[in-house]
Design a protein around this motif. Structure first.
Motif, PDB file in Angstrom:
ATOM      1  N   GLN A  50       1.661   7.223  -6.787  1.00 28.24           N
ATOM      2  CA  GLN A  50       1.403   6.707  -5.322  1.00 28.24           C
ATOM      3  C   GLN A  50       2.156   5.209  -5.346  1.00 28.24           C
ATOM      4  O   GLN A  50       2.511   4.939  -4.095  1.00 28.24           O
ATOM      5  CB  GLN A  50      -0.063   6.615  -5.405  1.00 28.24           C
ATOM      6  N   LYS A  51       2.217   4.397  -6.250  1.00 25.12           N
ATOM      7  CA  LYS A  51       2.856   3.322  -6.225  1.00 25.12           C
ATOM      8  C   LYS A  51       4.225   3.308  -5.788  1.00 25.12           C
ATOM      9  O   LYS A  51       4.796   2.536  -5.048  1.00 25.12           O
ATOM     10  CB  LYS A  51       2.655   2.192  -7.392  1.00 25.12           C
ATOM     11  N   ALA A  52       4.779   4.312  -6.596  1.00 28.64           N
ATOM     12  CA  ALA A  52       6.211   4.403  -6.631  1.00 28.64           C
ATOM     13  C   ALA A  52       6.553   4.662  -4.837  1.00 28.64           C
ATOM     14  O   ALA A  52       7.548   4.512  -4.377  1.00 28.64           O
ATOM     15  CB  ALA A  52       6.781   5.374  -7.405  1.00 28.64           C
ATOM     16  N   MET A 174      -7.672   1.980   0.152  1.00 27.23           N
ATOM     17  CA  MET A 174      -6.455   2.455  -0.432  1.00 27.23           C
ATOM     18  C   MET A 174      -5.625   2.859   0.745  1.00 27.23           C
ATOM     19  O   MET A 174      -4.479   2.943   0.986  1.00 27.23           O
ATOM     20  CB  MET A 174      -6.607   3.525  -1.495  1.00 27.23           C
ATOM     21  N   THR A 175      -6.527   3.883   1.863  1.00 23.79           N
ATOM     22  CA  THR A 175      -5.804   4.098   3.047  1.00 23.79           C
ATOM     23  C   THR A 175      -5.231   3.149   3.879  1.00 23.79           C
ATOM     24  O   THR A 175      -4.135   3.424   4.467  1.00 23.79           O
ATOM     25  CB  THR A 175      -6.890   5.105   3.620  1.00 23.79           C
ATOM     26  N   LEU A 242      -7.111   1.951 -11.964  1.00 27.24           N
ATOM     27  CA  LEU A 242      -5.533   2.015 -11.759  1.00 27.24           C
ATOM     28  C   LEU A 242      -5.003   1.789 -10.337  1.00 27.24           C
ATOM     29  O   LEU A 242      -3.968   1.317 -10.538  1.00 27.24           O
ATOM     30  CB  LEU A 242      -5.379   3.519 -11.914  1.00 27.24           C
ATOM     31  N   TYR A 243      -5.783   1.573  -9.277  1.00 20.32           N
ATOM     32  CA  TYR A 243      -5.034   1.251  -7.944  1.00 20.32           C
ATOM     33  C   TYR A 243      -5.510  -0.174  -7.553  1.00 20.32           C
ATOM     34  O   TYR A 243      -5.287  -0.536  -6.459  1.00 20.32           O
ATOM     35  CB  TYR A 243      -5.824   2.233  -7.033  1.00 20.32           C
ATOM     36  N   ARG A 244      -5.893  -1.090  -8.542  1.00 22.80           N
ATOM     37  CA  ARG A 244      -6.235  -2.586  -8.025  1.00 22.80           C
ATOM     38  C   ARG A 244      -4.774  -3.038  -7.731  1.00 22.80           C
ATOM     39  O   ARG A 244      -3.765  -2.815  -8.340  1.00 22.80           O
ATOM     40  CB  ARG A 244      -6.979  -3.197  -9.165  1.00 22.80           C
TER      41      ARG A 244
END
Length: 244
Positions: A50-52, A174-175, A242-244
């Motif tokens: 997702q980060k990529a 996140m959205t 993981l998404y911080r």
């Protein structure tokens, strides 16, 4: 199923000195944690993916400006970009899909009256006063919402509501971050981008998914409900890290 039932029984026997009559419930929670540990590398990969994908937005925007009048060429260029960077638009769905077999295994295990031609001994286990093979409707019929089994379900509903709230906030954040990245890159949702429509739909629905867990907990056997509640709680904690 008989092999898995035997494993649950053995794990419950090991945990009985600590949890007493609720040892089988503790064994299910431990089994859920093991499944999530096994899937965790894929969850980490999904987070990196997702980060990529977010990092690719400026390059996708450039491709859109270059090939905006040629949808086929744009789609091919975006596919080549994803392949070059080894990024899959739908990689985030894999961890959830791989957990389904474990859920259905527990569901069938605690819905069957017999296993291997023998009475299902797992149905005799309980979480406090609630049978692991029972459902919320059974609890309501036997003592009502504030009876022994009913209170167990009220506790699960409370846990799910708290987890759903934090999951909702995390998913919304996140959205919004994803939308902001796309906006800065000038790359709104484009049906020509592979997976864009599917991912757009998932991102819109994701903030509300945890609330659907309440319905699941109410209609499946308590053992399967424990799996769902434990896995959902794990997911929120894992995603927040993981998404911080």
């Amino acid at each position: 199923m008989s092999v898995f039932a035997s494993l649950v029984e053995q794990l419950a026997d090991l945990l009985r000195p600590l949890f007493g009559l609720s040892a089988a419930a503790a064994a299910i929670i431990a089994f859920t944690a093991l499944v999530r540990l096994l899937v965790h590398p894929l969850s980490r990969a999904a987070a990196r993916g997702q980060k990529a994908r977010a990092a690719l937005q400026p390059r996708i925007a450039e491709l859109r400006r270059k090939h905006g009048k040629n949808p086929e060429k744009l789609q091919k260029a975006v596919m080549e970009l994803h392949a070059e960077e080894k990024v899959s638009p739908l990689s985030g769905c894999l961890p959830s899909l791989l957990q389904l077999p474990a859920f259905f295994l527990l569901y069938h295990l605690f819905s069957s009256g017999s296993i291997g031609g023998e009475p299902n001994a797992l149905l005799t286990h309980q979480l406090l006063d609630a049978p692991l093979g029972g459902r919320w409707a059974d609890a309501l019929a036997d003592g009502g919402a504030f009876g022994g089994a009913g209170v167990v379900y009220l506790g699960l509903f409370a846990v799910v509501a708290v987890v759903a709230y934090f999951s909702y906030r995390l998913s919304r954040r996140m959205t919004e971050a994803s939308a902001a990245t796309a906006g800065m890159a000038g790359a709104g949702a484009d049906p020509q981008v592979p997976g864009a429509a599917a991912m757009g739909g998932v991102m819109k629905v994701m903030p509300f998914m945890s609330f659907f867990t309440l319905v699941t907990v109410a209609v499946v056997p308590l053992a399967a409900a424990l799996y769902v509640v434990t896995s959902t709680t794990w997911s929120v904690i894992e995603r927040s890290v993981l998404y911080r």
